[in-house]
Write a protein that holds these residues in place. Sequence first.
Motif, mmCIF file in Angstrom:
data_model
loop_
_atom_site.group_PDB
_atom_site.id
_atom_site.type_symbol
_atom_site.label_atom_id
_atom_site.label_comp_id
_atom_site.label_asym_id
_atom_site.label_seq_id
_atom_site.Cartn_x
_atom_site.Cartn_y
_atom_site.Cartn_z
ATOM 1 N N MET A 33 54.833 -7.515 7.525
ATOM 2 C CA MET A 33 56.058 -7.716 6.752
ATOM 3 C C MET A 33 55.762 -7.987 5.285
ATOM 4 S SD MET A 33 58.500 -9.841 9.414
ATOM 5 C CE MET A 33 57.220 -11.012 9.928
ATOM 6 N N THR A 84 57.428 -6.958 1.153
ATOM 7 C CA THR A 84 58.183 -8.110 0.635
ATOM 8 C C THR A 84 57.440 -8.720 -0.553
ATOM 9 O OG1 THR A 84 57.201 -9.491 2.383
ATOM 10 C CG2 THR A 84 59.405 -8.575 2.788
ATOM 11 N N GLY A 102 66.837 -9.394 5.359
ATOM 12 C CA GLY A 102 65.965 -8.974 6.445
ATOM 13 C C GLY A 102 66.509 -9.323 7.816
ATOM 14 N N ALA A 111 59.402 -3.456 10.015
ATOM 15 C CA ALA A 111 57.944 -3.560 10.050
ATOM 16 C C ALA A 111 57.363 -2.771 11.211
ATOM 17 C CB ALA A 111 57.533 -5.033 10.147
ATOM 18 N N HIS A 166 52.368 -15.011 7.356
ATOM 19 C CA HIS A 166 53.056 -13.720 7.221
ATOM 20 C C HIS A 166 53.363 -13.365 5.772
ATOM 21 C CE1 HIS A 166 53.812 -12.764 11.473
ATOM 22 N NE2 HIS A 166 53.988 -14.060 11.657
ATOM 23 N N ILE A 219 64.366 -7.263 9.775
ATOM 24 C CA ILE A 219 63.079 -7.025 9.124
ATOM 25 C C ILE A 219 61.994 -6.684 10.131
ATOM 26 C CG2 ILE A 219 62.484 -9.493 9.110
ATOM 27 C CD1 ILE A 219 61.065 -9.009 6.444
#
Length: 353
Positions: free
Chosen positions: A196, A200, A182, A189, A59, A185
Amino acid sequence: MRTDARRHHDPQVRGFASDNYAGAHPEVLAALALANGGHQVAYGEDDYTGHLQRVMHSHFGATAEAFPVFNGTGANVVALQALTDRWGAVICAESAHINVDEGGAPERMGGLKLLTVPTPDGKLTPELIDRQAYGWDDEHRAMPQVVSITQNTELGTVYTPDEIRAICDHAHERGMKVHLDGARIANAAASLDVPMRTFTNTVGVDVLSFGGTKNGALFGEAVVVLNPDAVRAMKHLRKLSMQLASKMRFVSVQLEALLARDLWLRNARHANAMAQRLAEGVREIDGVVILYPVQANAVFARLPHAVSERLQKRFRFYFWDEAAGDVRWMCAFDTGEDDVDAFLQALKEEMAR
């Protein structure tokens, strides 16, 4: 004496006070059961925490390192300590969770100073940051070293990737680092319909407090270090901040359950969709005003105080600014269409009284 466990609540009851009110997602509970049994090395040397690192890489990139913690306040305090010196300060929105809802923990436990800025929608901008970004050589003033933003914000608004990139570029040009809270978060997204990483590490965020509890976990968050050069002594800071779990596998496996496939996204999309359904219904009711754009899983509204008090007896929710009559309605991964419709009907009835 034997005491049998009993259910003490009606599992059909839903409220709109907080996504923290929801239970754990069944897939998370199944993962906890899978991780149970047998012995695993304590304090993060277990197989589940090791695999979580690889999931986080998928991620947030190969340099990301996750440090699981118990809760969101703990994640923020550990992250901000890792980014600041003892004389350091953190610039944040006046409405930021670290300023309003963490009992002073960043300042009292983290030993840092918060420099707050009023914002119209919960979002910082380079121009707003500059209201506090000065005085680095002034020994009479705490030194601004970090900009902390929340995605999505405490007012339910969402930063675009370009907006966060502008903040990161601005902060880094001034020698400051960027922390992203987050807690929601996943909802951001889902709202932006992007990975994500897009808002970031790709745009320059140094450290992330990753939220799991509001997205279907039983408990547990993580500090995710995106820029290893921005922090120091993370392991030691987590321990001295009382956020090191001995049986860490039970935190890590929950985050793995959310992130290894698409559970995090499914949960967030559903919560966001329920907030949109709620907002659409509210807009049809005369006398109720929606205060901010509904971009994630929160609806902020203004209505007569007496109506809110009567409505709270039927559904739990919180005043945001009681003097102004402002309220916050939150949707969770388990909020159903019937729950939203029942709430809207109750709101219409109380407004008509």
